[in-house]
Design an enzyme around this catalytic site. Structure first.
Site, PDB file in Angstrom:
ATOM      1  N   ARG A  33       0.865  -1.239   0.114  1.00 51.09           N
ATOM      2  CA  ARG A  33       0.101   0.145  -0.223  1.00 51.09           C
ATOM      3  C   ARG A  33       0.964   1.187   0.166  1.00 51.09           C
ATOM      4  O   ARG A  33       0.625   2.118   0.813  1.00 51.09           O
ATOM      5  CB  ARG A  33      -0.969  -0.325   1.236  1.00 51.09           C
ATOM      6  CG  ARG A  33      -1.910  -1.298   0.968  1.00 51.09           C
ATOM      7  CD  ARG A  33      -2.777  -1.647   1.928  1.00 51.09           C
ATOM      8  NE  ARG A  33      -4.201  -1.103   1.218  1.00 51.09           N
ATOM      9  CZ  ARG A  33      -5.371  -1.240   2.267  1.00 51.09           C
ATOM     10  NH1 ARG A  33      -5.212  -1.721   3.357  1.00 51.09           N
ATOM     11  NH2 ARG A  33      -6.400  -0.868   1.851  1.00 51.09           N
ATOM     12  N   GLN A  36      -1.277   2.784  -5.405  1.00 51.96           N
ATOM     13  CA  GLN A  36      -2.763   3.208  -5.104  1.00 51.96           C
ATOM     14  C   GLN A  36      -3.586   2.846  -6.122  1.00 51.96           C
ATOM     15  O   GLN A  36      -4.755   2.425  -5.842  1.00 51.96           O
ATOM     16  CB  GLN A  36      -2.928   4.603  -4.594  1.00 51.96           C
ATOM     17  CG  GLN A  36      -2.690   4.880  -3.215  1.00 51.96           C
ATOM     18  CD  GLN A  36      -2.766   6.320  -2.872  1.00 51.96           C
ATOM     19  OE1 GLN A  36      -2.963   7.365  -3.758  1.00 51.96           O
ATOM     20  NE2 GLN A  36      -2.361   6.810  -1.458  1.00 51.96           N
ATOM     21  N   ASP A  80      -4.994  -0.777  -6.004  1.00 49.46           N
ATOM     22  CA  ASP A  80      -5.172  -1.162  -4.827  1.00 49.46           C
ATOM     23  C   ASP A  80      -6.583  -1.863  -4.356  1.00 49.46           C
ATOM     24  O   ASP A  80      -7.567  -1.296  -4.063  1.00 49.46           O
ATOM     25  CB  ASP A  80      -4.920  -0.089  -3.614  1.00 49.46           C
ATOM     26  CG  ASP A  80      -5.023  -0.475  -2.247  1.00 49.46           C
ATOM     27  OD1 ASP A  80      -5.460  -1.579  -1.974  1.00 49.46           O
ATOM     28  OD2 ASP A  80      -4.732   0.418  -1.427  1.00 49.46           O
ATOM     29  N   SER A 109      -8.442  -1.337  -1.033  1.00 51.70           N
ATOM     30  CA  SER A 109      -9.264  -0.246  -1.002  1.00 51.70           C
ATOM     31  C   SER A 109     -10.521  -0.146  -1.689  1.00 51.70           C
ATOM     32  O   SER A 109     -11.364   0.312  -1.337  1.00 51.70           O
ATOM     33  CB  SER A 109      -8.324   0.936  -1.415  1.00 51.70           C
ATOM     34  OG  SER A 109      -7.326   1.280  -0.394  1.00 51.70           O
ATOM     35  N   TYR A 141      -1.329  -0.099   9.135  1.00 51.07           N
ATOM     36  CA  TYR A 141      -2.462  -1.046   9.577  1.00 51.07           C
ATOM     37  C   TYR A 141      -2.302  -0.775  11.241  1.00 51.07           C
ATOM     38  O   TYR A 141      -1.472  -0.293  11.949  1.00 51.07           O
ATOM     39  CB  TYR A 141      -1.956  -2.446   9.226  1.00 51.07           C
ATOM     40  CG  TYR A 141      -2.211  -2.688   7.773  1.00 51.07           C
ATOM     41  CD1 TYR A 141      -3.745  -2.808   7.420  1.00 51.07           C
ATOM     42  CD2 TYR A 141      -1.052  -2.641   6.747  1.00 51.07           C
ATOM     43  CE1 TYR A 141      -3.784  -3.050   5.864  1.00 51.07           C
ATOM     44  CE2 TYR A 141      -1.391  -2.955   5.733  1.00 51.07           C
ATOM     45  CZ  TYR A 141      -2.615  -3.167   5.165  1.00 51.07           C
ATOM     46  OH  TYR A 141      -3.108  -3.194   3.508  1.00 51.07           O
TER      47      TYR A 141
HETATM   48  P1  NAD Z   1      -8.158  -2.911   7.674  1.00 49.34           P
HETATM   49  O1  NAD Z   1      -8.989  -3.409   6.816  1.00 49.34           O
HETATM   50  O2  NAD Z   1      -6.771  -3.784   7.962  1.00 49.34           O
HETATM   51  O3  NAD Z   1      -8.694  -2.798   9.044  1.00 49.34           O
HETATM   52  C1  NAD Z   1      -9.805  -1.777   9.303  1.00 49.34           C
HETATM   53  C2  NAD Z   1      -9.807  -1.008  10.373  1.00 49.34           C
HETATM   54  O4  NAD Z   1      -9.816  -1.552  11.546  1.00 49.34           O
HETATM   55  C3  NAD Z   1      -8.530  -0.175  10.334  1.00 49.34           C
HETATM   56  O5  NAD Z   1      -8.705   1.187  10.404  1.00 49.34           O
HETATM   57  C4  NAD Z   1      -7.815  -0.781  11.742  1.00 49.34           C
HETATM   58  O6  NAD Z   1      -7.032   0.357  12.529  1.00 49.34           O
HETATM   59  C5  NAD Z   1      -9.034  -0.814  12.422  1.00 49.34           C
HETATM   60  N1  NAD Z   1      -8.947  -1.833  13.664  1.00 49.34           N
HETATM   61  C6  NAD Z   1      -8.037  -2.881  13.959  1.00 49.34           C
HETATM   62  N2  NAD Z   1      -8.211  -3.460  15.116  1.00 49.34           N
HETATM   63  C7  NAD Z   1      -9.170  -2.618  15.767  1.00 49.34           C
HETATM   64  C8  NAD Z   1      -9.609  -2.559  16.870  1.00 49.34           C
HETATM   65  N3  NAD Z   1      -9.406  -3.501  17.905  1.00 49.34           N
HETATM   66  N4  NAD Z   1     -10.405  -1.813  17.233  1.00 49.34           N
HETATM   67  C9  NAD Z   1     -10.976  -0.777  16.330  1.00 49.34           C
HETATM   68  N5  NAD Z   1     -10.496  -0.570  15.096  1.00 49.34           N
HETATM   69  C10 NAD Z   1      -9.594  -1.647  14.901  1.00 49.34           C
HETATM   70  O7  NAD Z   1      -7.576  -1.436   7.202  1.00 49.34           O
HETATM   71  P2  NAD Z   1      -7.726  -0.743   5.797  1.00 49.34           P
HETATM   72  O8  NAD Z   1      -9.017  -0.049   5.765  1.00 49.34           O
HETATM   73  O9  NAD Z   1      -7.302  -1.542   4.676  1.00 49.34           O
HETATM   74  O10 NAD Z   1      -6.699   0.491   5.909  1.00 49.34           O
HETATM   75  C11 NAD Z   1      -5.601   0.689   7.030  1.00 49.34           C
HETATM   76  C12 NAD Z   1      -5.042   1.990   6.932  1.00 49.34           C
HETATM   77  O11 NAD Z   1      -4.059   1.625   5.967  1.00 49.34           O
HETATM   78  C13 NAD Z   1      -5.793   3.176   6.878  1.00 49.34           C
HETATM   79  O12 NAD Z   1      -4.884   4.190   7.576  1.00 49.34           O
HETATM   80  C14 NAD Z   1      -5.626   3.620   5.606  1.00 49.34           C
HETATM   81  O13 NAD Z   1      -5.825   4.952   5.301  1.00 49.34           O
HETATM   82  C15 NAD Z   1      -4.243   3.035   5.036  1.00 49.34           C
HETATM   83  N6  NAD Z   1      -4.107   2.837   3.644  1.00 49.34           N
HETATM   84  C16 NAD Z   1      -3.278   3.262   2.739  1.00 49.34           C
HETATM   85  C17 NAD Z   1      -2.964   3.065   1.507  1.00 49.34           C
HETATM   86  C18 NAD Z   1      -1.991   3.769   0.665  1.00 49.34           C
HETATM   87  O14 NAD Z   1      -1.244   4.530   1.108  1.00 49.34           O
HETATM   88  N7  NAD Z   1      -1.777   3.395  -0.793  1.00 49.34           N
HETATM   89  C19 NAD Z   1      -3.983   2.621   0.989  1.00 49.34           C
HETATM   90  C20 NAD Z   1      -5.199   2.045   1.537  1.00 49.34           C
HETATM   91  C21 NAD Z   1      -5.138   2.157   3.031  1.00 49.34           C
END
Ligand code: NAD
Length: 378
Positions: free
Chosen positions: A122, A127, A130, A133, A226
């Protein structure tokens, strides 16, 4: 001869997406790829064979598709599909290596070079590819609509001649890509939204969508943005913090995930008993076990009048746009595999390819994949 891409029809029950849509086929054809599409591949996502043919694809049967140099799919291939592949062919799809050790070893033994869409790093440059996402965006949107559908009450505040209706209180647990889309959708429907995440960085994003961020005294952000798994003491604090907000909510949408691990449990069954009858829990983490202890993946149950639903294959509930987004991610990934002279070229110095490769030349090059399937791999 032009390089061929084969689009196979998805065979897993409940899967309605297709890896390439006609619009993307047309663009790939213009770039010089020849595209073979299995008959009926787009049927469940409302893309008829005729639309693929108009876009320049050739329609074929499963055997014909498997002749292509590059095979693309959504779900991991089944044994019968792997049996049709030959050494040196490329396969790109979700592979979910943690739960598909057999498919991974079969691909290795067949000498196929396979890439897992979910292992694309990621990083900013990736992006546009991805899929985690793009598909989480679909899931978050659908989760809010499912919640509104199951709720016996309005989401918006209404002022009518029959009196004033207060808006629904929606609580979103896990404010990553899916959670943020659920928040945005619930807000558009007029609900008052609160959200919670263990990553402190989520606060600003939650607030920018007009929702309230629940105060947390921890920050469990780990590598790659993450979340890490919480300690036992942190888990206990989390349950205490959430209990009151869950009891007051009309709708709880849970989306929390930890990469490569079962979903964290955020709602004990005893907390469900605290909720008002008519409340709704939509647990879209059901595929990895669920965030609610009571969740039965794929089922809708009722506990003291509280609906608990853990839907599976959520992106397939919006198959048109889930496929369109997946296909555009795939097109961008395919762009990495073609040299300027139009030949197939895998640059192993490219971080995206080196991270997402699962099998190559009879081996499993990435240690994390070998560990995930629990074998020696190479
Ligand atoms: P994910 O699907 O792995 O998890 C979903 C959410 O659950 C996350 O926000 C995580 O912090 C949360 N979580 C985990 N354990 C938890 C708990 N015990 N209680 C409450 N919440 C909890 O994550 P995601 O949606 O795929 O993305 C996570 C991060 O990655 C975000 O910061 C997102 O902005 C970032 N991201 C970056 C890029 C990039 O730079 N290309 C792309 C996609 C996502």
């Amino acid at each position: 001869m032009a390089l061929r891409i084969g689009v196979s029809k998805e065979r897993m029950a409940g899967e309605r997406r297709v890896a390439l849509v006609p619009e993307v086929v047309a663009r790939l054809s213009k770039q010089g790829w020849e595209v073979l599409v299995e008959r009926g591949a787009g049927e469940l996502s409302y893309f008829p064979d005729s639309a693929y043919a108009e876009a320049g694809a050739q329609l074929a049967d499963a055997d014909g598709v498997s002749q292509a140099e590059v095979i693309v799919g959504v779900q991991p291939p089944e044994a019968a599909q792997i049996a049709r592949l030959r050494r040196g062919q490329l396969l790109i799809s979700f592979l979910h290596v943690h739960r598909n050790g057999e498919a991974v070893t079969a691909l290795r033994d067949a000498g196929v070079t396979s890439f897992a869409m979910e292992r694309i790093p990621r990083i900013t440059r990736a992006q546009a590819m991805d899929v985690l996402s793009s598909q989480a965006t679909v899931s978050g949107y659908r989760a809010a609509l499912m919640a509104a559908d199951l709720s016996p009450s309005f989401f918006p505040m209404l002022t009518t001649a029959a009196g004033t209706i207060r808006p629904a209180r929606v609580l979103v647990l896990g404010a990553g890509v899916a959670g943020l889309q659920a928040i945005a959708t619930a807000r558009r429907l007029g609900a008052v939204v609160e959200a919670y995440d263990v990553r402190r960085a989520a606060r600003e994003q939650v607030e920018s969508l007009g929702a309230k961020f629940l105060q947390v005294e921890m920050d469990a952000e780990a590598e790659g943005g993450y979340a890490r798994e919480l300690t036992a003491e942190e888990k206990e604090r989390e349950q205490v913090l959430l209990r009151k907000s869950i009891a007051q909510a009309d709708v709880v949408i849970t989306t929390a995930q930890i990469p490569g691990r079962p979903a964290p449990q955020l709602i004990a069954t005893s907390t469900v008993h605290d909720m008002k009858p008519g409340s709704v829990i939509i647990d879209i983490a059901a595929e990895t076990g669920g965030n609610c202890e009571a969740t039965r993946p794929g089922e809708r149950i009722e506990i003291d009048g509280v609906s608990v639903y853990g839907p599976l294959h959520v992106p397939s509930q919006l198959p048109v746009h889930a496929s369109v987004m997946y296909a555009k991610n795939m097109q961008n990934f395919l762009g990495l595999l073609r040299g300027e002279d139009g030949s197939l070229r895998v640059d192993w110095n490219d971080e995206i390819l080196a991270s997402s490769v699962v099998t190559h030349d009879g081996a499993i090059p990435v240690e994390a994949v070998r560990a995930a399937i629990g074998g020696t791999g190479s």
